[in-house]
Design an enzyme around this catalytic site. Structure first.
Site, PDB file in Angstrom:
ATOM      1  N   PHE A   1       0.855  -1.177   0.000  1.00 35.90           N
ATOM      2  CA  PHE A   1       0.000   0.000   0.000  1.00 35.90           C
ATOM      3  C   PHE A   1       0.895   1.231   0.000  1.00 35.90           C
ATOM      4  CE2 PHE A   1      -2.755   3.195   2.030  1.00 35.90           C
ATOM      5  CZ  PHE A   1      -3.878   3.081   1.226  1.00 35.90           C
TER       6      PHE A   1
ATOM      7  N   ASP B   1       2.182  -5.819   8.064  1.00 33.49           N
ATOM      8  CA  ASP B   1       0.981  -4.998   7.994  1.00 33.49           C
ATOM      9  C   ASP B   1      -0.204  -5.954   7.830  1.00 33.49           C
ATOM     10  OD1 ASP B   1      -1.232  -3.509   7.071  1.00 33.49           O
ATOM     11  OD2 ASP B   1       0.046  -1.995   6.153  1.00 33.49           O
TER      12      ASP B   1
ATOM     13  N   TYR C   1     -10.750  -0.617  11.032  1.00 33.67           N
ATOM     14  CA  TYR C   1     -12.003  -0.200  10.405  1.00 33.67           C
ATOM     15  C   TYR C   1     -12.415  -1.082   9.233  1.00 33.67           C
ATOM     16  CZ  TYR C   1      -8.444   2.439   7.760  1.00 33.67           C
ATOM     17  OH  TYR C   1      -7.316   2.806   7.071  1.00 33.67           O
ATOM     18  N   LYS C   2     -11.644  -2.127   8.933  1.00 35.62           N
ATOM     19  CA  LYS C   2     -12.016  -3.033   7.849  1.00 35.62           C
ATOM     20  C   LYS C   2     -12.762  -4.232   8.447  1.00 35.62           C
ATOM     21  CE  LYS C   2      -7.927  -1.610   5.183  1.00 35.62           C
ATOM     22  NZ  LYS C   2      -8.593  -0.638   4.304  1.00 35.62           N
TER      23      LYS C   2
ATOM     24  N   ARG D   1     -12.841  -4.758  -6.883  1.00 36.35           N
ATOM     25  CA  ARG D   1     -12.560  -5.457  -5.622  1.00 36.35           C
ATOM     26  C   ARG D   1     -13.877  -5.772  -4.903  1.00 36.35           C
ATOM     27  NH1 ARG D   1      -8.445  -3.083  -1.530  1.00 36.35           N
ATOM     28  NH2 ARG D   1     -10.238  -1.728  -1.184  1.00 36.35           N
TER      29      ARG D   1
END
Length: 413
Positions: free
Chosen positions: A146, A215, A240-241, A389
């Site tokens: 990322f 990560d 938050y995922k 996605r």
């Protein structure tokens, strides 16, 4: 509206029937009622998890009673002060860690910075850090990472006088050497959903005398991680995922227990001081994972996260993984049955050992296709230049959702 020609390859009735049967026997299916959801197919939990029903009431209590009535007394009486490590202990079993090794607070980006600089300092060089360390002047970073992780790794390299070297995760074992100080890797690739081999890569990093930083943003809450079991040194992740903590909810930092006495954070704030209210001019780091704290905790979002994590009570992460693989298998089967040949190309690996909890499809004009899907009630997202996605959160996504999403995708294309 007529069905697309692609559906001739498979029976809609049989796939819908199988979806209904699978949902009827799904042991996690009852958890969907614990979330605020409508009749859309929500497949974007790999960007922002759905709202658990327990959160609004908890936030109201924090605002009205704890802040409004108790005010500053809540630091002690409501447990505000111990929230970072208390909530860290709730996350710990979801990533395979014993208590006392995770502290919650700050953003993922800030925690990546702490971890990478801390890893370089742990690795040392010239007699410091790990046994046998030589001149460890290189940081390896996942070349497909990322973007923020790459930016921060580059900044950490400049600050510590190291050279940054991007490599593909599968190339890490051959890239390791006596020069390697730290290695920053993503457990799951955010674009493709590819799951990287954390156990073997961590073992290779350890054998080379370097320090591993993982990560976990796209794996925590979706699949077993095994931080303690596999000897991971440091790890970071967002909440938050798949952990459903809410937009911008605080991230976390894992520091393996046997590193904690030597973990030297590059952000030594008053909250990580051994005597935070002593207000002394010199920083004396607290013991344990508390060294990862910096400033005053963000109490509102932190306690919202704590409430959100209650949905995980009595939930097995192994059961979540089993359903995740079954969901993504079924979705790919439906896509193959419904979608015209050549209209999309799966880029997520078919092998279970290499798949996270999302499916990425290469598709022409992906941005416009996703906008059309969203208009029809299938919520996913896309990544430039051509990737659709679809994130599958097993706590609230069902097999009927997967079939419906594939059918609407076929109609849209």
């Amino acid at each position: 509206m007529s069905e697309p020609a692609g559906e001739a390859k498979g029976s809609r009735e049989s796939l819908e029937g199988r979806a209904a049967a699978l949902d009827a026997t799904d042991e996690l299916g009852k958890l969907r009622a614990q979330f605020v959801l409508d009749d859309t197919v929500y497949l974007d939990g790999n960007s922002l998890g759905a709202l658990p029903r327990s959160v609004p009431g908890r936030v109201e209590d924090v605002v009205r009673r704890q802040w409004g009535s108790l005010r500053i007394r809540s630091w002690d009486e409501s447990g505000w002060w111990t929230a970072p490590e208390r909530i860290g202990d709730r996350i710990a079993p979801l990533v395979g860690a014993a208590p006392g090794q995770i502290v919650v607070g700050d953003s993922t980006s800030v925690n990546v910075f702490k971890a990478v600089v801390g890893a370089v300092r742990l690795a040392g060089g010239g007699g410091e850090g790990r046994e046998g360390a030589g001149v460890r002047d290189e940081i390896l970073v996942d070349a497909t990472t990322f973007p923020t992780d790459g930016y921060i790794a580059a900044s950490a390299a400049r600050m510590t006088g190291r050279t940054l070297r991007p490599v593909a995760p599968e190339e890490v074992p051959d890239a390791l050497s006596g020069r390697t100080a730290a290695v920053l890797l993503n457990h799951v690739d955010y674009r493709t959903g590819r799951l990287h081999d954390l156990p073997s890569l961590t073992a290779a990093i350890r054998a080379a005398g370097a320090v591993s930083v993982w990560d976990l943003c796209h794996s925590a809450g979706a699949l077993p991680v095994g931080l303690d079991e596999h000897g991971v040194d440091l790890a970071v992740g967002c909440t938050y995922k798949y952990l459903n903590g809410g937009p911008g909810s605080p991230a976390y930092l894992y520091v393996r227990r046997d590193h904690q006495s030597r973990f030297d954070s590059p952000l030594p704030g008053w909250n990580s001081h051994a005597d935070p209210f002593g207000m002394t001019p010199d920083h004396v780091p607290a013991s344990g994972a508390l060294r990862g704290r910096v400033g005053t905790p963000d109490i509102l979002s932190m306690l919202a996260l704590e409430a959100a994590l209650e949905v995980w009570d009595d939930v097995s992460i192994d059961a979540v993984r089993t359903k995740s693989l079954a969901l993504t298998d079924f979705f790919l089967e439906c896509v193959e049955a419904y979608v015209l040949d050549g209209a999309v190309e799966p880029v997520t690996p078919s092998a279970h050992a290499e798949r996270g909890s999302q499916v990425a499809l290469r598709c022409a004009d992906a941005g416009r296709v996703m906008r059309r899907l969203i208009e029809q009630g299938v919520i996913g997202d896309f990544r430039e230049p051509n990737i659709l996605r679809f994130g599958f959160t097993p706590l609230y996504v069902g097999f009927g959702d997967a079939e419906r999403a594939a059918r609407i995708l076929s109609r849209t294309l």
